[in-house]
Design a protein around this motif. Structure first.
Motif, PDB file in Angstrom:
ATOM      1  N   ALA A  91       0.838  -1.205   0.000  1.00 49.84           N
ATOM      2  CA  ALA A  91       0.000   0.000   0.000  1.00 49.84           C
ATOM      3  C   ALA A  91       0.872   1.254   0.000  1.00 49.84           C
ATOM      4  O   ALA A  91       0.604   2.213  -0.729  1.00 49.84           O
ATOM      5  CB  ALA A  91      -0.925  -0.021   1.206  1.00 49.84           C
ATOM      6  N   THR A  92       1.925   1.226   0.818  1.00 50.91           N
ATOM      7  CA  THR A  92       2.833   2.367   0.866  1.00 50.91           C
ATOM      8  C   THR A  92       3.523   2.539  -0.481  1.00 50.91           C
ATOM      9  O   THR A  92       3.650   3.646  -0.999  1.00 50.91           O
ATOM     10  CB  THR A  92       3.897   2.156   1.971  1.00 50.91           C
ATOM     11  N   TYR A  93       3.949   1.414  -1.053  1.00 55.57           N
ATOM     12  CA  TYR A  93       4.611   1.452  -2.357  1.00 55.57           C
ATOM     13  C   TYR A  93       3.697   2.084  -3.409  1.00 55.57           C
ATOM     14  O   TYR A  93       4.128   2.935  -4.183  1.00 55.57           O
ATOM     15  CB  TYR A  93       5.012   0.029  -2.774  1.00 55.57           C
ATOM     16  N   ALA A  94       2.440   1.670  -3.392  1.00 54.95           N
ATOM     17  CA  ALA A  94       1.494   2.182  -4.387  1.00 54.95           C
ATOM     18  C   ALA A  94       1.367   3.700  -4.268  1.00 54.95           C
ATOM     19  O   ALA A  94       1.237   4.408  -5.271  1.00 54.95           O
ATOM     20  CB  ALA A  94       0.134   1.508  -4.201  1.00 54.95           C
ATOM     21  N   LYS A  95       1.435   4.199  -3.034  1.00 55.98           N
ATOM     22  CA  LYS A  95       1.276   5.632  -2.806  1.00 55.98           C
ATOM     23  C   LYS A  95       2.547   6.418  -3.095  1.00 55.98           C
ATOM     24  O   LYS A  95       2.514   7.511  -3.631  1.00 55.98           O
ATOM     25  CB  LYS A  95       0.879   5.879  -1.339  1.00 55.98           C
ATOM     26  N   LYS A  96       3.684   5.862  -2.670  1.00 52.02           N
ATOM     27  CA  LYS A  96       4.936   6.630  -2.659  1.00 52.02           C
ATOM     28  C   LYS A  96       5.918   6.286  -3.764  1.00 52.02           C
ATOM     29  O   LYS A  96       6.854   7.047  -3.998  1.00 52.02           O
ATOM     30  CB  LYS A  96       5.644   6.410  -1.307  1.00 52.02           C
ATOM     31  N   CYS A  97       5.790   5.146  -4.377  1.00 55.39           N
ATOM     32  CA  CYS A  97       6.840   4.695  -5.296  1.00 55.39           C
ATOM     33  C   CYS A  97       6.339   4.395  -6.701  1.00 55.39           C
ATOM     34  O   CYS A  97       7.080   4.542  -7.667  1.00 55.39           O
ATOM     35  CB  CYS A  97       7.517   3.435  -4.757  1.00 55.39           C
ATOM     36  N   ASP A 132      20.783  -1.378   2.553  1.00 53.54           N
ATOM     37  CA  ASP A 132      21.050  -0.559   1.370  1.00 53.54           C
ATOM     38  C   ASP A 132      19.748  -0.030   0.775  1.00 53.54           C
ATOM     39  O   ASP A 132      19.656   1.127   0.380  1.00 53.54           O
ATOM     40  CB  ASP A 132      21.779  -1.377   0.294  1.00 53.54           C
ATOM     41  N   LEU A 133      18.752  -0.911   0.699  1.00 57.88           N
ATOM     42  CA  LEU A 133      17.467  -0.494   0.126  1.00 57.88           C
ATOM     43  C   LEU A 133      16.844   0.596   0.978  1.00 57.88           C
ATOM     44  O   LEU A 133      16.299   1.576   0.471  1.00 57.88           O
ATOM     45  CB  LEU A 133      16.522  -1.696   0.004  1.00 57.88           C
ATOM     46  N   LYS A 134      16.942   0.427   2.294  1.00 54.27           N
ATOM     47  CA  LYS A 134      16.388   1.440   3.200  1.00 54.27           C
ATOM     48  C   LYS A 134      17.071   2.778   2.980  1.00 54.27           C
ATOM     49  O   LYS A 134      16.448   3.832   3.022  1.00 54.27           O
ATOM     50  CB  LYS A 134      16.552   1.001   4.662  1.00 54.27           C
ATOM     51  N   LYS A 135      18.382   2.697   2.741  1.00 55.33           N
ATOM     52  CA  LYS A 135      19.147   3.915   2.539  1.00 55.33           C
ATOM     53  C   LYS A 135      18.699   4.623   1.259  1.00 55.33           C
ATOM     54  O   LYS A 135      18.572   5.858   1.249  1.00 55.33           O
ATOM     55  CB  LYS A 135      20.630   3.570   2.469  1.00 55.33           C
ATOM     56  N   VAL A 136      18.484   3.853   0.185  1.00 54.53           N
ATOM     57  CA  VAL A 136      18.016   4.459  -1.063  1.00 54.53           C
ATOM     58  C   VAL A 136      16.694   5.177  -0.800  1.00 54.53           C
ATOM     59  O   VAL A 136      16.479   6.302  -1.253  1.00 54.53           O
ATOM     60  CB  VAL A 136      17.818   3.392  -2.160  1.00 54.53           C
ATOM     61  N   ILE A 137      15.811   4.525  -0.045  1.00 55.84           N
ATOM     62  CA  ILE A 137      14.480   5.082   0.194  1.00 55.84           C
ATOM     63  C   ILE A 137      14.561   6.336   1.060  1.00 55.84           C
ATOM     64  O   ILE A 137      13.922   7.341   0.761  1.00 55.84           O
ATOM     65  CB  ILE A 137      13.565   4.020   0.849  1.00 55.84           C
ATOM     66  N   THR A 138      15.371   6.280   2.120  1.00 56.11           N
ATOM     67  CA  THR A 138      15.369   7.405   3.065  1.00 56.11           C
ATOM     68  C   THR A 138      16.375   8.484   2.714  1.00 56.11           C
ATOM     69  O   THR A 138      16.203   9.637   3.103  1.00 56.11           O
ATOM     70  CB  THR A 138      15.667   6.919   4.503  1.00 56.11           C
ATOM     71  N   ALA A 139      17.436   8.125   1.975  1.00 57.40           N
ATOM     72  CA  ALA A 139      18.473   9.114   1.675  1.00 57.40           C
ATOM     73  C   ALA A 139      18.533   9.454   0.192  1.00 57.40           C
ATOM     74  O   ALA A 139      19.226  10.384  -0.205  1.00 57.40           O
ATOM     75  CB  ALA A 139      19.828   8.604   2.154  1.00 57.40           C
ATOM     76  N   GLY A 140      17.828   8.664  -0.628  1.00 60.05           N
ATOM     77  CA  GLY A 140      17.861   8.905  -2.061  1.00 60.05           C
ATOM     78  C   GLY A 140      19.093   8.265  -2.684  1.00 60.05           C
ATOM     79  O   GLY A 140      19.981   7.769  -1.991  1.00 60.05           O
ATOM     80  N   GLY A 161      21.325   8.841  -6.558  1.00 61.95           N
ATOM     81  CA  GLY A 161      21.383   9.416  -7.892  1.00 61.95           C
ATOM     82  C   GLY A 161      20.252  10.415  -8.114  1.00 61.95           C
ATOM     83  O   GLY A 161      20.093  11.369  -7.352  1.00 61.95           O
ATOM     84  N   LYS A 162      19.423  10.125  -9.109  1.00 67.79           N
ATOM     85  CA  LYS A 162      18.332  11.034  -9.449  1.00 67.79           C
ATOM     86  C   LYS A 162      17.099  10.831  -8.566  1.00 67.79           C
ATOM     87  O   LYS A 162      16.110  11.532  -8.708  1.00 67.79           O
ATOM     88  CB  LYS A 162      17.928  10.828 -10.909  1.00 67.79           C
ATOM     89  N   MET A 163      17.148   9.825  -7.723  1.00 66.40           N
ATOM     90  CA  MET A 163      15.979   9.608  -6.858  1.00 66.40           C
ATOM     91  C   MET A 163      16.102  10.420  -5.584  1.00 66.40           C
ATOM     92  O   MET A 163      17.095  10.334  -4.871  1.00 66.40           O
ATOM     93  CB  MET A 163      15.822   8.132  -6.511  1.00 66.40           C
ATOM     94  N   LYS A 164      15.067  11.171  -5.304  1.00 63.08           N
ATOM     95  CA  LYS A 164      15.054  11.960  -4.072  1.00 63.08           C
ATOM     96  C   LYS A 164      14.589  11.075  -2.928  1.00 63.08           C
ATOM     97  O   LYS A 164      13.860  10.115  -3.145  1.00 63.08           O
ATOM     98  CB  LYS A 164      14.082  13.132  -4.229  1.00 63.08           C
ATOM     99  N   PRO A 165      14.992  11.400  -1.704  1.00 56.81           N
ATOM    100  CA  PRO A 165      14.519  10.612  -0.559  1.00 56.81           C
ATOM    101  C   PRO A 165      12.991  10.626  -0.490  1.00 56.81           C
ATOM    102  O   PRO A 165      12.384  11.653  -0.773  1.00 56.81           O
ATOM    103  CB  PRO A 165      15.102  11.342   0.651  1.00 56.81           C
ATOM    104  N   ALA A 166      12.402   9.513  -0.148  1.00 55.62           N
ATOM    105  CA  ALA A 166      10.951   9.463   0.018  1.00 55.62           C
ATOM    106  C   ALA A 166      10.606  10.147   1.337  1.00 55.62           C
ATOM    107  O   ALA A 166      11.243   9.904   2.357  1.00 55.62           O
ATOM    108  CB  ALA A 166      10.480   8.018   0.017  1.00 55.62           C
TER     109      ALA A 166
END
Ligand code: HEC
Length: 111
Positions: free
Chosen positions: A32-38, A75-83, A85-90
């Motif tokens: 559900a979170t993924y559908a909203k945020k990602c 690592d995945l958590k870090k991508v999500i919370t810290a962004g 490359g071109k992905m901004k932190p969620a």
């Protein structure tokens, strides 16, 4: 009369206990979170939206690909919370939300 717990309730507790004990993410809540945020960028199944990739001039890897799945949960958590490359932190996600999303990402793994 003996008051045993109903078999259904016992089963439910057994199924829920690993999640409660380990504090692992809940993939259903994560979906559900993924559908909203990602999903706006990564697509419903993690396939990546071509329009977004084009706009940001990046290649969006499938989130279920070997390369992405090879990353650790941390690592995945870090991508999500810290962004990355071109992905901004969620924004607006609790630690539990992030753990749930990571659990959901694991369900996208391609065989
Ligand atoms: C605004 C669009 C956008 C949103 C929203 C977004 N991402 Fe991303 N994400 C990207 C882009 C673009 C990249 C690629 C970054 C790069 O390579 O420069 C990326 C990369 C990633 C990667 C690394 C993939 C790889 O190939 O190494 C993961 C994992 C990821 N995103 C997960 C998520 C999750 C989980 C969410 C929701 C909490 C999310 N993203 C939300 C745009 C987005």
């Amino acid at each position: 009369m003996k008051r045993w717990m109903s078999p259904g309730l016992t089963l439910l507790l057994l199924l829920a206990s690993p999640v409660l004990l380990l504090g692992a993410g809940d993939a259903t809540a994560g979906k559900a979170t993924y559908a909203k945020k990602c999903a706006t960028c990564h697509g419903k199944q993690g396939e990546g939206k071509a329009a977004i990739a084009k706009m940001l001039k990046v290649k969006l890897r499938h989130l279920g690909s070997k390369e992405v799945q090879a990353k650790s949960d941390a690592d995945l958590k870090k991508v999500i919370t810290a962004g990355s490359g071109k992905m901004k932190p969620a924004k607006g996600l609790t630690d539990a939300d992030v753990a749930n999303v990571v659990a959901y990402l694991r369900t996208l793994a391609q065989k």
